[in-house]
Design an enzyme around this catalytic site. Structure first.
Site, short mmCIF file in Angstrom:
data_model
loop_
_atom_site.label_atom_id
_atom_site.label_comp_id
_atom_site.label_asym_id
_atom_site.label_seq_id
_atom_site.Cartn_x
_atom_site.Cartn_y
_atom_site.Cartn_z
CB ILE A 128 50.02 17.85 13.83
CG1 ILE A 128 49.64 18.38 12.44
CG2 ILE A 128 51.07 16.74 13.71
CD1 ILE A 128 48.99 17.37 11.51
CE LYS A 129 45.94 12.29 19.38
NZ LYS A 129 45.09 11.14 19.77
CB ILE A 130 53.64 15.61 18.52
CG1 ILE A 130 53.46 16.18 17.11
CG2 ILE A 130 55.10 15.27 18.78
CD1 ILE A 130 54.21 17.48 16.88
#
Length: 330
Positions: A128-130
Site C-alpha cells: 500500500i503506497k502512502i
C-alpha cells in the site's frame, strides 16, 4: 532480481491491462523486472486505453471511485498473481497501489482505505503506497503493525526518509510482538530523483555547477541514511527515474543509481533503453563527497530545504489532480 550479487532490483513503473497480459509476462520471464509500481497518474493514462472501454461502459453508472477501485484492484491483483512466484522465492514480486491522495492529511482515513484496498486485492505481495506526510507516517506504522507491506512515496528530503524509517521501525516492532515467527511485512522508501534536476538544472548551469547531479546526490544521501538505519525489511526504492528532455541518456537515472540492496522503478521506455547494454552495479558517492557537494550548492544560494518543500507540495498536487481527473472521466 536484476543483479543478484548486488541485490539490485528493477521494477516497472507502469500498469495497464493489455500490457499485463503480454509484455509484462516477457519481462518477468527474462528476469528483467521483479516488481511493479503504480500511481494515480499511471492509472489515469491506463484507463484511457481501449482495454477498459467495455468494462467502463458496462459499469451500470457506478460511483466513480467505486469503479476506479474495481479497475485498479483488478489490475493490481493480476500483477500480484503473475509475480507470486518471485515473492515465494524471496525475489521481491511486489506491486504497489496508492491510497486516494486526497487523504494525505487524514491518518484514520488513510489507514482505513489502506486496509480496505489490501483486503480487496487479498494478495500477500501487495504494497500500500502512502505519501510521506505527517499523517502518512502514522498510517505507515499502523498498516505495518497489521502485517501490511508499505511503499512510502514522494520522498524528497532526508527528514522525510528518517520519519519513514521511524514509522517502519515502530510498525515492525508492533507486528513482531503480536505475530512471532511469521514473515515480516516489507517497506520501501521511494526517493524521487529526476524532479530535482528538471527544477534546478537551469539554475545550476547558470552558476557553473554540474547539471544532472543534484537529484543523484540527494538520492545517494538518503540511500546512506536508510542503509545505516539497518532495518532488514526496508529498502531504498529510487523513483521518478525517467528522463524528460534532451541532454541525458534515457536510462541515466537507472545506471547511475545501481546501488547494492536498492530498487529502481522505471517507466517501460526507460527499461527498454536500459537493457540494450550491460550495466554494472556501483557504489554510492561517499558521505563526505555528498556533504561537500551540498555545501557548494548552499554557497551558491540554492535553498535545498525550500526545494524539498516545493517538490513535495507539487508532487501531492499532481497525484491529487490525476486522481480527480480519473473521477471525472469515470
Amino acid at each position: 532480481m536484476y543483479d543478484n550479487e548486488a541485490k539490485f532490483s528493477l521494477w516497472c513503473d507502469f500498469i495497464e491491462r493489455d500490457f499485463l497480459q503480454n509484455e509484462f509476462n516477457s519481462l518477468l520471464e527474462k528476469g528483467v523486472i521483479n516488481g511493479s509500481t503504480s500511481n494515480p497518474a499511471i492509472f489515469k493514462t491506463a484507463f484511457a486505453s481501449p482495454a477498459y472501454k467495455q468494462i467502463i461502459q458496462n459499469s451500470n453508472k457506478r460511483h466513480p471511485k467505486d469503479l476506479y477501485e474495481i479497475l485498479a484492484t483488478q489490475d493490481i491483483k493480476i500483477a500480484a498473481c503473475k509475480m507470486l512466484k518471485n515473492y515465494a522465492n524471496g525475489d521481491d514480486g511486489f506491486v504497489s497501489i496508492e491510497v486516494d491522495p486526497n487523504l494525505s492529511g487524514e491518518t484514520a482515513a488513510t489507514i482505513e482505505e489502506g486496509i480496505r484496498l489490501h483486503n480487496l486485492i487479498s494478495m500477500p505481495n501487495v504494497m500500500i503506497k502512502i505519501p510521506a506526510t505527517k499523517e502518512g507516517y502514522e498510517a505507515m506504522s499502523a498498516l505495518m503493525a497489521r502485517g501490511i507491506s508499505v511503499n512510502a512515496t514522494l520522498i524528497f528530503s532526508p527528514d522525510q526518509a528518517k520519519n519513514c524509517l521511524e514509522a517502519f521501525r515502530e510498525g515492525s516492532k508492533a507486528y513482531a510482538s503480536r505475530f512471532v515467527d511469521t514473515t515480516m511485512p516489507k517497506g520501501v522508501i521511494s526517493v524521487f530523483v529526476s524532479r530535482f534536476d528538471r527544477k534546478l538544472d537551469e539554475t545550476m548551469s547558470a552558476k557553473s555547477l554540474p547539471t544532472g547531479q543534484i537529484g543523484i546526490m540527494n538520492a545517494a544521501n538518503i540511500y546512506h541514511i536508510i542503509e545505516d538505519f539497518g532495518l532488514e525489511n526496508v529498502r531504498t526504492l529510487f523513483a521518478s527515474t525517467g528522463v524528460k528532455g534532451g541532454g541525458l541518456r534515457g536510462d541515466y537515472y537507472v545506471r547511475e543509481l545501481m546501488y547494492k540492496n536498492s530498487i529502481n522503478t522505471a517507466p517501460i521506455e526507460t527499461i527498454k533503453e536500459f537493457i540494450k547494454e550491460k550495466a554494472e552495479a556501483k557504489n554510492a558517492p561517499s558521505k563526505e563527497n555528498i556533504s561537500s557537494f551540498f555545501q557548494i550548492v548552499k554557497n551558491n544560494e540554492i535553498d535545498i530545504n525550500a526545494v524539498y518543500k516545493e517538490l513535495l507540495a507539487d508532487g501531492l498536487k499532481q497525484f491529487v489532480s490525476a486522481f480527480d481527473d480519473i473521477m471525472k472521466s469515470l
